[in-house]
Write a protein that holds these residues in place. Structure first.
Motif, PDB file in Angstrom:
ATOM      1  N   VAL A 227      63.887  45.038 -54.004  1.00 56.75           N
ATOM      2  CA  VAL A 227      63.290  45.554 -55.232  1.00 56.75           C
ATOM      3  C   VAL A 227      62.925  47.018 -55.036  1.00 56.75           C
ATOM      4  O   VAL A 227      62.230  47.376 -54.077  1.00 56.75           O
ATOM      5  N   ALA A 229      61.938  48.643 -58.046  1.00 52.08           N
ATOM      6  CA  ALA A 229      61.083  48.886 -59.216  1.00 52.08           C
ATOM      7  C   ALA A 229      59.650  49.135 -58.771  1.00 52.08           C
ATOM      8  O   ALA A 229      59.191  48.608 -57.757  1.00 52.08           O
ATOM      9  N   ARG A 230      58.941  49.932 -59.543  1.00 51.50           N
ATOM     10  CA  ARG A 230      57.575  50.308 -59.195  1.00 51.50           C
ATOM     11  C   ARG A 230      56.658  50.153 -60.409  1.00 51.50           C
ATOM     12  O   ARG A 230      57.111  49.902 -61.525  1.00 51.50           O
ATOM     13  N   PHE A 234      56.986  46.342 -62.242  1.00 53.07           N
ATOM     14  CA  PHE A 234      57.202  45.443 -61.110  1.00 53.07           C
ATOM     15  C   PHE A 234      56.170  44.326 -61.089  1.00 53.07           C
ATOM     16  O   PHE A 234      56.517  43.143 -60.959  1.00 53.07           O
ATOM     17  N   TRP A 235      54.890  44.683 -61.219  1.00 58.58           N
ATOM     18  CA  TRP A 235      53.838  43.658 -61.129  1.00 58.58           C
ATOM     19  C   TRP A 235      53.958  42.656 -62.266  1.00 58.58           C
ATOM     20  O   TRP A 235      53.702  41.456 -62.075  1.00 58.58           O
ATOM     21  N   ARG A 237      56.668  41.621 -63.598  1.00 64.34           N
ATOM     22  CA  ARG A 237      57.814  40.750 -63.327  1.00 64.34           C
ATOM     23  C   ARG A 237      57.670  39.966 -62.020  1.00 64.34           C
ATOM     24  O   ARG A 237      58.551  39.159 -61.700  1.00 64.34           O
ATOM     25  N   LEU A 238      56.610  40.199 -61.280  1.00 67.11           N
ATOM     26  CA  LEU A 238      56.456  39.519 -59.992  1.00 67.11           C
ATOM     27  C   LEU A 238      56.511  38.001 -60.125  1.00 67.11           C
ATOM     28  O   LEU A 238      57.161  37.340 -59.296  1.00 67.11           O
ATOM     29  N   MET A 250      66.897  42.660 -65.170  1.00 69.45           N
ATOM     30  CA  MET A 250      66.467  42.849 -63.778  1.00 69.45           C
ATOM     31  C   MET A 250      67.718  43.061 -62.925  1.00 69.45           C
ATOM     32  O   MET A 250      68.139  42.193 -62.156  1.00 69.45           O
ATOM     33  N   TYR A 256      66.472  46.047 -59.189  1.00 70.65           N
ATOM     34  CA  TYR A 256      66.460  44.674 -58.677  1.00 70.65           C
ATOM     35  C   TYR A 256      67.852  44.304 -58.171  1.00 70.65           C
ATOM     36  O   TYR A 256      68.853  44.515 -58.859  1.00 70.65           O
TER      37      TYR A 256
END
Length: 300
Positions: A227, A229-230, A234-235, A237-238, A250, A256
């Motif tokens: 990953v 993404a930032r 990101f959080w 989609r965690l 993604m 991703y």
């Protein structure tokens, strides 16, 4: 638990070998291999299993490989869980011993090991490699446990507490963990648009429970997720990543990359954990992760 397990085995006339560090584990394995032991029951955490596996794959081709029953005796027990050895391990040990005594067959499953290569260093072997954010989180948990013995340091809630202290400030943008900017190269797949900040690779199947952080794409013995993404994207989609529910957007363009392969190459990697064991390496030298030898495991 260890004492009760030893009593159960001793009652069946089975020798119990206790090993508490790498030297004792190596000595125990050498003893059992010299005897041409056909079946070995292991009650331990992931790190001990990794040490056993590393020893087994170094054997010459003409040396018979023992079959392993792995029961979780550590904190995470990721490998044991994949092989049905987590939960009420004493009950499972008792069942396995009973079947052995009665001559009843146990189930058999075969797994490739991970092989991590960075010449000229010797290859390492295990089942679950974590780099970037996951490696940092694991090391944070280890560090917190070493700082004390209270409930939030070494108790059952210690891992959750350590992760909350790390994740909440990161989600709010108040803390940015020092992470490697990784380049992940997978044959036949596009490269991430941004450097990866998280990488996990395994040969375990993750067929039980909700935790299954890999896309069902591609072919090969390795399962991986990288990953790049930032931020809040990101959080947010965690939960999707953790449960393997990768949506159409993604993709590599959005940071991703996940699926299956037989090997991948990692650049700029300075540290990783392998089955919970910490390793620091030279980021100037590429690392190749591939499917290694196949080992046979006993299951209930």
């Amino acid at each position: 638990m260890a004492e009760r397990a030893a009593q159960l085995a001793g009652a069946q006339g089975i020798e119990v070998i206790r090993a508490t560090d790498s030297a004792e584990i190596a000595a125990a394995m050498d003893l059992l291999l010299d005897r041409r032991q056909q079946k070995i029951f292991i009650l331990s955490g992931d790190g001990t299993v990794q040490a056993v596996v590393d020893r087994l794959v170094s054997l010459p081709a003409d040396v018979p490989q023992p079959q392993l029953l792995v029961l979780g005796g550590g904190r995470s027990n990721v490998t044991a869980g994949d092989l049905g050895g987590r939960g009420d391990v004493l009950s499972k040990l008792e069942t396995a011993l009973q079947r052995w005594r009665d001559g009843a067959a146990l189930g058999v499953e075969v797994r490739h090991v991970l092989r991590i290569e960075q010449p000229p260093a010797p290859a390492r072997h295990g089942f679950f490699l974590a780099a970037g954010l996951v490696d940092y989180a694991i090391r944070t948990c280890h560090s917190d446990r070493e700082k004390g013995s209270g409930t939030l340091r070494a108790g059952s809630a210690a891992t959750l507490w350590s992760l909350l202290k790390l994740v909440l400030p990161a989600m709010l943008g108040q803390y940015k963990p020092p992470l490697d900017d990784l380049r992940i190269e997978v044959p036949g797949r596009k490269v991430l648009a941004k450097p990866a900040r998280l990488l996990i690779v395994t040969t375990l199947q993750k067929r039980q429970g909700l935790f299954n952080p890999y896309a069902e794409e591609g072919l090969g013995a390795l399962r991986f997720t990288a990953v790049g993404a930032r931020g809040m994207g990101f959080w947010a989609r965690l939960p999707l990543i953790v449960t393997g529910r990768f949506t159409r957007d993604m993709d590599v363009r959005h940071g991703y990359l996940s699926g299956r392969c037989d090997a991948l190459r990692v650049l700029r990697l300075s540290s990783y954990t392998l089955d919970g064991e910490e390793f620091d390496i030279d980021p100037a030298r590429p690392v190749t992760i591939r499917a290694g030898s196949r080992l046979t495991f006993l299951t209930l």
